[in-house]
Enzyme design. Structure first.
Site, PDB file in Angstrom:
ATOM      1  N   GLY A  12      35.366  43.791  36.115  1.00  0.00           N
ATOM      2  CA  GLY A  12      36.057  44.698  37.030  1.00  0.00           C
ATOM      3  C   GLY A  12      37.332  45.268  36.450  1.00  0.00           C
ATOM      4  NE  ARG A  15      38.390  52.327  39.869  1.00  0.00           N
ATOM      5  CZ  ARG A  15      37.039  52.319  39.859  1.00  0.00           C
ATOM      6  NH1 ARG A  15      36.380  51.316  40.400  1.00  0.00           N
ATOM      7  NH2 ARG A  15      36.372  53.294  39.308  1.00  0.00           N
ATOM      8  N   GLY A  16      42.914  49.016  38.606  1.00  0.00           N
ATOM      9  CA  GLY A  16      43.621  48.013  39.401  1.00  0.00           C
ATOM     10  C   GLY A  16      44.169  46.855  38.604  1.00  0.00           C
ATOM     11  CB  ILE A  17      44.570  43.292  39.569  1.00  0.00           C
ATOM     12  CG1 ILE A  17      45.509  43.543  40.763  1.00  0.00           C
ATOM     13  CG2 ILE A  17      44.913  41.977  38.878  1.00  0.00           C
ATOM     14  CD1 ILE A  17      45.338  42.581  41.905  1.00  0.00           C
ATOM     15  CE1 TYR A 163      37.083  39.793  50.110  1.00  0.00           C
ATOM     16  CE2 TYR A 163      38.920  39.003  51.435  1.00  0.00           C
ATOM     17  CZ  TYR A 163      38.437  39.507  50.253  1.00  0.00           C
ATOM     18  OH  TYR A 163      39.306  39.740  49.203  1.00  0.00           O
ATOM     19  CE  LYS A 167      38.572  37.073  46.469  1.00  0.00           C
ATOM     20  NZ  LYS A 167      38.306  37.799  45.199  1.00  0.00           N
TER      21      LYS A 167
END
Length: 274
Positions: A12, A15-17, A163, A167
């Site tokens: 992943g 983008r992002g973190i 969710y 997680k």
């Protein structure tokens, strides 16, 4: 302490973190495997494996862009082999890919739950399992999962239990793999932000209204870096909050990570107590 010459496989990472962690490691001269689905920039989220690869190289690192769906076990195994064949090692695995839908049981399409479970929980198992033969050969191997502290307060289950389950499954795998892989010298940790992080995904789902109450992704990258330079399992088996590890390592100026100068109170992220 440096990541120079280390190979960091990040899911992943387009983008992002994930992207921010890639760029932070690249500053040391690390080899970065950008493993994500996006080969073209998303019209609203931006970024692709190829744009991040260029940024990694500009920052001083070596890059390998691999299109990867972490739900595909065979593709994951092949990507790990490609990364090892290309760079000669896999020293760090960062399970950053994620899927989110904040919905309760009544309204959630089971197919959406399947997606979250496969990307959040199952992919940690699949990617870690596939990376294991290569991590065993590293002198200072790490697995880092982007997952929260385990907090069984019912408020984290009331409105979006599906969710939360996926997680928390990541974090429970952190605890289990830390024990299981101890004899291989592999450090296994989780990392989670104390506050909302200003990313394109947040902007896409909630707009920029939250940004004055958010921090930049660089706080997660700096926190991850501090974890990844630890040696000999000196830091392992922990579910870590970003600002917690930075404070432990002597960082006192957390204001530098605010997305913008604002008097508004920072918004605490999910699963973190005020």
């Amino acid at each position: 302490m440096s990541l120079k010459g280390k190979t960091v496989f990040i899911t992943g990472a387009s983008r992002g973190i994930g992207r921010e962690i890639a760029l932070r490691a690249a500053c040391d001269g690390a080899n970065i495997v950008i493993a994500a689905k996006s080969t073209e920039a998303h019209p609203k989220l931006g970024g692709s494996i190829y744009t991040v690869a260029k940024e990694v190289e500009a920052a001083g690192g070596q890059a390998l862009a691999l299109q990867l769906d972490v739900r595909d076990q065979e593709a994951v195994a092949l990507a790990m082999k490609q990364a090892f064949d290309h760079f000669g090692s896999i020293d760090i695995l960062i399970n950053n890919a994620g899927a989110i839908k904040l919905s309760g049981v009544e309204a959630l399409d089971p197919k959406r739950f399947d997606l979250m479970y496969q990307i959040n929980t199952r992919a940690v198992l699949v990617c870690s399992q596939a990376a294991l033969p290569y991590l065993k050969q590293s002198k200072n191997p790490h697995i880092l999962n982007l997952s929260p502290p385990l907090n069984l307060d019912p408020k984290w289950f009331t409105s979006y239990a599906p969710y939360t389950i996926t997680k928390y499954g990541m974090s429970m795998l952190t605890i289990g793999m830390n024990q299981e892989f101890a004899n291989y010298g592999i450090s296994v940790n989780s990392l989670w932000p104390r506050t909302i992080i200003a990313t394109a995904a947040v902007e896409f789902s909630a707009g920029k209204a939250l940004f004055p109450r958010s921090r930049k992704p660089s706080i997660m990258a700096d926190a991850a870096y501090q974890i990844l330079i630890s040696e000999n399992r000196a830091l392992t088996g922990r579910l870590i909050i970003d600002e917690q590890i930075l404070k432990e390592r002597g960082e006192t100026n957390l204001d530098q990570y605010r997305y913008e100068n604002s008097d508004e109170e920072l918004m605490v992220d999910l699963f973190v107590e005020e």
